[in-house]
Design a protein around this motif. Structure first.
Motif, PDB file in Angstrom:
ATOM      1  N   GLU A   1      42.357  17.427  34.343  1.00  0.00           N
ATOM      2  CA  GLU A   1      41.501  16.281  34.038  1.00  0.00           C
ATOM      3  C   GLU A   1      41.819  15.683  32.664  1.00  0.00           C
ATOM      4  OE1 GLU A   1      37.372  16.737  34.641  1.00  0.00           O
ATOM      5  OE2 GLU A   1      37.566  17.340  36.746  1.00  0.00           O
ATOM      6  N   ASP A   2      42.453  16.469  31.796  1.00  0.00           N
ATOM      7  CA  ASP A   2      42.812  15.975  30.464  1.00  0.00           C
ATOM      8  C   ASP A   2      44.168  15.276  30.444  1.00  0.00           C
ATOM      9  OD1 ASP A   2      40.474  17.012  29.385  1.00  0.00           O
ATOM     10  OD2 ASP A   2      41.403  18.963  28.977  1.00  0.00           O
ATOM     11  N   TYR A   3      44.844  15.239  31.589  1.00  0.00           N
ATOM     12  CA  TYR A   3      46.159  14.608  31.637  1.00  0.00           C
ATOM     13  C   TYR A   3      46.058  13.139  31.229  1.00  0.00           C
ATOM     14  CZ  TYR A   3      50.483  12.651  33.412  1.00  0.00           C
ATOM     15  OH  TYR A   3      51.673  11.973  33.514  1.00  0.00           O
ATOM     16  N   PRO A   4      46.813  12.681  30.219  1.00  0.00           N
ATOM     17  CA  PRO A   4      46.705  11.285  29.764  1.00  0.00           C
ATOM     18  C   PRO A   4      47.444  10.330  30.697  1.00  0.00           C
ATOM     19  CG  PRO A   4      48.349  12.441  28.463  1.00  0.00           C
ATOM     20  CD  PRO A   4      47.749  13.471  29.382  1.00  0.00           C
ATOM     21  N   LEU A   5      46.758   9.292  31.100  1.00  0.00           N
ATOM     22  CA  LEU A   5      47.359   8.278  31.973  1.00  0.00           C
ATOM     23  C   LEU A   5      48.109   7.247  31.140  1.00  0.00           C
ATOM     24  CD1 LEU A   5      44.365   7.644  34.400  1.00  0.00           C
ATOM     25  CD2 LEU A   5      46.418   9.012  34.856  1.00  0.00           C
ATOM     26  N   LEU A   6      49.197   6.744  31.675  1.00  0.00           N
ATOM     27  CA  LEU A   6      49.957   5.685  31.019  1.00  0.00           C
ATOM     28  C   LEU A   6      49.342   4.329  31.330  1.00  0.00           C
ATOM     29  CD1 LEU A   6      53.368   7.289  31.839  1.00  0.00           C
ATOM     30  CD2 LEU A   6      52.578   6.815  29.517  1.00  0.00           C
ATOM     31  N   ARG A   7      49.549   3.374  30.433  1.00  0.00           N
ATOM     32  CA  ARG A   7      48.837   2.102  30.531  1.00  0.00           C
ATOM     33  C   ARG A   7      49.452   1.120  31.520  1.00  0.00           C
ATOM     34  NH1 ARG A   7      47.625  -0.127  25.547  1.00  0.00           N
ATOM     35  NH2 ARG A   7      47.543  -2.221  26.416  1.00  0.00           N
TER      36      ARG A   7
ATOM     37  N   SER B   1      47.284   0.960  36.896  1.00  0.00           N
ATOM     38  CA  SER B   1      47.418  -0.491  36.965  1.00  0.00           C
ATOM     39  C   SER B   1      48.393  -0.962  38.034  1.00  0.00           C
ATOM     40  CB  SER B   1      47.864  -1.045  35.602  1.00  0.00           C
ATOM     41  OG  SER B   1      49.111  -0.482  35.221  1.00  0.00           O
ATOM     42  N   VAL B   2      49.260  -0.091  38.529  1.00  0.00           N
ATOM     43  CA  VAL B   2      50.222  -0.508  39.550  1.00  0.00           C
ATOM     44  C   VAL B   2      49.901   0.112  40.907  1.00  0.00           C
ATOM     45  CG1 VAL B   2      52.039  -0.824  37.851  1.00  0.00           C
ATOM     46  CG2 VAL B   2      51.875   1.362  39.052  1.00  0.00           C
ATOM     47  N   MET B   3      48.743   0.748  41.029  1.00  0.00           N
ATOM     48  CA  MET B   3      48.370   1.338  42.301  1.00  0.00           C
ATOM     49  C   MET B   3      48.018   0.241  43.298  1.00  0.00           C
ATOM     50  SD  MET B   3      48.619   4.651  41.869  1.00  0.00           S
ATOM     51  CE  MET B   3      47.483   5.735  42.702  1.00  0.00           C
TER      52      MET B   3
ATOM     53  N   GLY C   1      58.207   1.800  19.657  1.00  0.00           N
ATOM     54  CA  GLY C   1      56.952   1.212  19.195  1.00  0.00           C
ATOM     55  C   GLY C   1      56.041   0.708  20.293  1.00  0.00           C
ATOM     56  N   MET C   2      56.425   0.882  21.564  1.00  0.00           N
ATOM     57  CA  MET C   2      55.587   0.401  22.655  1.00  0.00           C
ATOM     58  C   MET C   2      54.333   1.256  22.777  1.00  0.00           C
ATOM     59  SD  MET C   2      56.484   0.081  26.726  1.00  0.00           S
ATOM     60  CE  MET C   2      57.913  -0.950  26.406  1.00  0.00           C
ATOM     61  N   ARG C   3      53.201   0.617  23.020  1.00  0.00           N
ATOM     62  CA  ARG C   3      51.966   1.361  23.264  1.00  0.00           C
ATOM     63  C   ARG C   3      52.030   1.945  24.675  1.00  0.00           C
ATOM     64  NH1 ARG C   3      46.841  -2.148  22.249  1.00  0.00           N
ATOM     65  NH2 ARG C   3      48.069  -3.648  23.435  1.00  0.00           N
ATOM     66  N   LEU C   4      51.858   3.248  24.763  1.00  0.00           N
ATOM     67  CA  LEU C   4      52.026   3.920  26.048  1.00  0.00           C
ATOM     68  C   LEU C   4      50.703   4.192  26.763  1.00  0.00           C
ATOM     69  CD1 LEU C   4      54.770   6.566  25.172  1.00  0.00           C
ATOM     70  CD2 LEU C   4      55.073   4.268  26.130  1.00  0.00           C
ATOM     71  N   TYR C   5      49.624   4.351  26.012  1.00  0.00           N
ATOM     72  CA  TYR C   5      48.379   4.817  26.616  1.00  0.00           C
ATOM     73  C   TYR C   5      47.281   3.777  26.464  1.00  0.00           C
ATOM     74  CZ  TYR C   5      51.035   9.112  26.454  1.00  0.00           C
ATOM     75  OH  TYR C   5      52.021  10.042  26.603  1.00  0.00           O
ATOM     76  N   PRO C   6      46.385   3.680  27.450  1.00  0.00           N
ATOM     77  CA  PRO C   6      45.322   2.667  27.398  1.00  0.00           C
ATOM     78  C   PRO C   6      44.280   2.989  26.336  1.00  0.00           C
ATOM     79  CG  PRO C   6      45.014   4.114  29.285  1.00  0.00           C
ATOM     80  CD  PRO C   6      46.343   4.479  28.684  1.00  0.00           C
ATOM     81  N   GLU C   7      43.655   1.948  25.839  1.00  0.00           N
ATOM     82  CA  GLU C   7      42.600   2.117  24.844  1.00  0.00           C
ATOM     83  C   GLU C   7      41.219   2.167  25.494  1.00  0.00           C
ATOM     84  OE1 GLU C   7      43.219  -1.158  22.278  1.00  0.00           O
ATOM     85  OE2 GLU C   7      45.151  -0.437  21.515  1.00  0.00           O
ATOM     86  N   GLU C   8      41.136   1.713  26.730  1.00  0.00           N
ATOM     87  CA  GLU C   8      39.874   1.718  27.460  1.00  0.00           C
ATOM     88  C   GLU C   8      39.986   2.638  28.663  1.00  0.00           C
ATOM     89  OE1 GLU C   8      37.247   0.161  26.417  1.00  0.00           O
ATOM     90  OE2 GLU C   8      38.239  -0.865  24.736  1.00  0.00           O
ATOM     91  N   PRO C   9      38.865   3.191  29.123  1.00  0.00           N
ATOM     92  CA  PRO C   9      38.902   4.044  30.322  1.00  0.00           C
ATOM     93  C   PRO C   9      39.432   3.257  31.530  1.00  0.00           C
ATOM     94  CG  PRO C   9      36.814   4.269  29.153  1.00  0.00           C
ATOM     95  CD  PRO C   9      37.539   3.104  28.527  1.00  0.00           C
ATOM     96  N   PRO C  10      40.124   3.959  32.433  1.00  0.00           N
ATOM     97  CA  PRO C  10      40.376   5.399  32.425  1.00  0.00           C
ATOM     98  C   PRO C  10      41.589   5.758  31.563  1.00  0.00           C
ATOM     99  CG  PRO C  10      41.244   4.451  34.441  1.00  0.00           C
ATOM    100  CD  PRO C  10      40.580   3.329  33.693  1.00  0.00           C
ATOM    101  N   ARG C  11      41.376   6.635  30.614  1.00  0.00           N
ATOM    102  CA  ARG C  11      42.442   7.080  29.731  1.00  0.00           C
ATOM    103  C   ARG C  11      43.043   8.409  30.170  1.00  0.00           C
ATOM    104  NH1 ARG C  11      38.335   6.258  24.872  1.00  0.00           N
ATOM    105  NH2 ARG C  11      37.163   7.280  26.527  1.00  0.00           N
TER     106      ARG C  11
ATOM    107  N   LEU D   1      43.188  11.457  33.573  1.00  0.00           N
ATOM    108  CA  LEU D   1      43.020  11.639  35.009  1.00  0.00           C
ATOM    109  C   LEU D   1      41.563  11.965  35.342  1.00  0.00           C
ATOM    110  CD1 LEU D   1      44.567  11.617  37.659  1.00  0.00           C
ATOM    111  CD2 LEU D   1      45.149  14.019  37.280  1.00  0.00           C
ATOM    112  N   GLY D   2      40.919  12.739  34.475  1.00  0.00           N
ATOM    113  CA  GLY D   2      39.516  13.072  34.693  1.00  0.00           C
ATOM    114  C   GLY D   2      38.618  11.838  34.628  1.00  0.00           C
ATOM    115  N   GLU D   3      38.886  10.941  33.682  1.00  0.00           N
ATOM    116  CA  GLU D   3      38.094   9.713  33.586  1.00  0.00           C
ATOM    117  C   GLU D   3      38.289   8.852  34.824  1.00  0.00           C
ATOM    118  OE1 GLU D   3      37.727   8.961  28.757  1.00  0.00           O
ATOM    119  OE2 GLU D   3      39.042   7.684  29.967  1.00  0.00           O
ATOM    120  N   TRP D   4      39.524   8.766  35.283  1.00  0.00           N
ATOM    121  CA  TRP D   4      39.773   7.973  36.496  1.00  0.00           C
ATOM    122  C   TRP D   4      39.021   8.572  37.668  1.00  0.00           C
ATOM    123  CZ3 TRP D   4      41.578   9.140  41.325  1.00  0.00           C
ATOM    124  CH2 TRP D   4      41.814   8.056  42.168  1.00  0.00           C
ATOM    125  N   TRP D   5      39.066   9.900  37.785  1.00  0.00           N
ATOM    126  CA  TRP D   5      38.419  10.567  38.914  1.00  0.00           C
ATOM    127  C   TRP D   5      36.909  10.347  38.869  1.00  0.00           C
ATOM    128  CZ3 TRP D   5      40.255  12.192  43.308  1.00  0.00           C
ATOM    129  CH2 TRP D   5      39.493  13.030  44.114  1.00  0.00           C
ATOM    130  N   ALA D   6      36.331  10.434  37.685  1.00  0.00           N
ATOM    131  CA  ALA D   6      34.891  10.228  37.539  1.00  0.00           C
ATOM    132  C   ALA D   6      34.510   8.792  37.908  1.00  0.00           C
ATOM    133  CB  ALA D   6      34.449  10.552  36.122  1.00  0.00           C
TER     134      ALA D   6
END
Length: 256
Positions: free
Chosen positions: A5-11, A81-83, A231-241, A243-248
């Motif tokens: 659930e702590d796995y970080p999702l890419l933006r 975002s690409v699902m 320098g590219m931003r890889l991770y989102p700043e807003e939920p879901p950030r 895997l656990g946040e996405w699942w919730a």
């Protein structure tokens, strides 16, 4: 990190491609495998991969394993975002990268078989991006050959027919592709071919000078230079950030 659930999702897709490019070209993760899992089982799939290959260990632990010449694995999930628009999406693609072949997996070596990543197209996950070396020997992303050819043929068909509205829409869509240098070169090739065909048939005056192609503004809106992973931003700043946040959020929205 040991909990899926702590796995970080890419933006974004670009972020995933940039991360994969860094891992392969800079960090030596030259072995790869793409697989999919039913979305409702994604947490279990990540947990299983962690149990088998320690994909959730901390960076320091990765470094220690690498120094000990043990296989080190890294897992990248397709960005939310690409699902596809289905809720829930039917399957979730995963990219497994490693510094060595992993036991029990059918890994490919990037130098022998270029890493191929997917996108949701025509109702299914289809090979879309290919990571390989360019003519200068640098790793970069290209469009998968059949996909590139289809985009070129569609553009040329619109130009030959004089269907400028369709051509404008098509060229605008091309500008939204992840413009790493390989993709950039392929898209510029499409532009040159379209300009030649359209111009020779429709838009050159007797002196050979260009008039104003109706799709020029679409091309002007393209990125002005190839995309760089630096320098590219890889991770989102807003939920879901994570895997656990996405699942919730998914469960709260009435999903599985």
């Amino acid at each position: 990190m040991t909990d899926p659930e702590d796995y970080p999702l890419l933006r974004s897709q670009s972020a995933l491609l940039a991360q994969a490019l860094r891992l392969v070209s800079r960090d030596g993760y030259r072995y790869w495998q793409v697989q999919t899992t039913p979305t409702e089982k994604v947490l279990a799939a990540v947990k299983k991969l962690d149990e088998k290959h320690a994909v959730l260990i901390a960076p320091k632990a990765r470094a220690i394993r690498k120094e000990a010449r043990l296989p080190v694995a890294h897992l990248l999930l397709a960005p939310v975002s690409v699902m596809p628009p289905e809720d829930p999406p039917p399957t979730w693609p995963m990219l497994l990268l490693a510094t060595q072949e992993l036991p029990g997996e059918r890994m490919q070596r990037a130098e022998d078989r270029p890493l191929t990543w997917v996108a949701w197209r025509e109702g299914e996950w289809r090979p879309t991006y290919v990571l390989r070396r360019d003519q200068r020997g640098r790793w970069t992303w290209f469009l998968e050959p059949s996909f590139h050819r289809a985009l070129l043929e569609e553009a040329l068909a619109y130009a030959a027919e004089g269907d400028w509205r369709a051509l404008v829409g098509h060229m605008k869509a091309l500008g939204n592709l992840p413009m790493f240098s390989g993709v950039w070169s392929q898209v510029q090739e499409i532009r040159r071919r379209v300009q030649k065909l359209w111009g020779d048939r429709h838009l050159r005056d007797p002196s050979g000078q260009w008039k104003a192609p109706p799709w020029r503004k679409a091309v002007e809106a393209w990125p002005k230079a190839p995309l760089s992973p630096i320098g590219m931003r890889l991770y989102p700043e807003e939920p879901p950030r994570t895997l656990g946040e996405w699942w919730a959020m998914h469960r709260k929205g009435g999903g599985a």
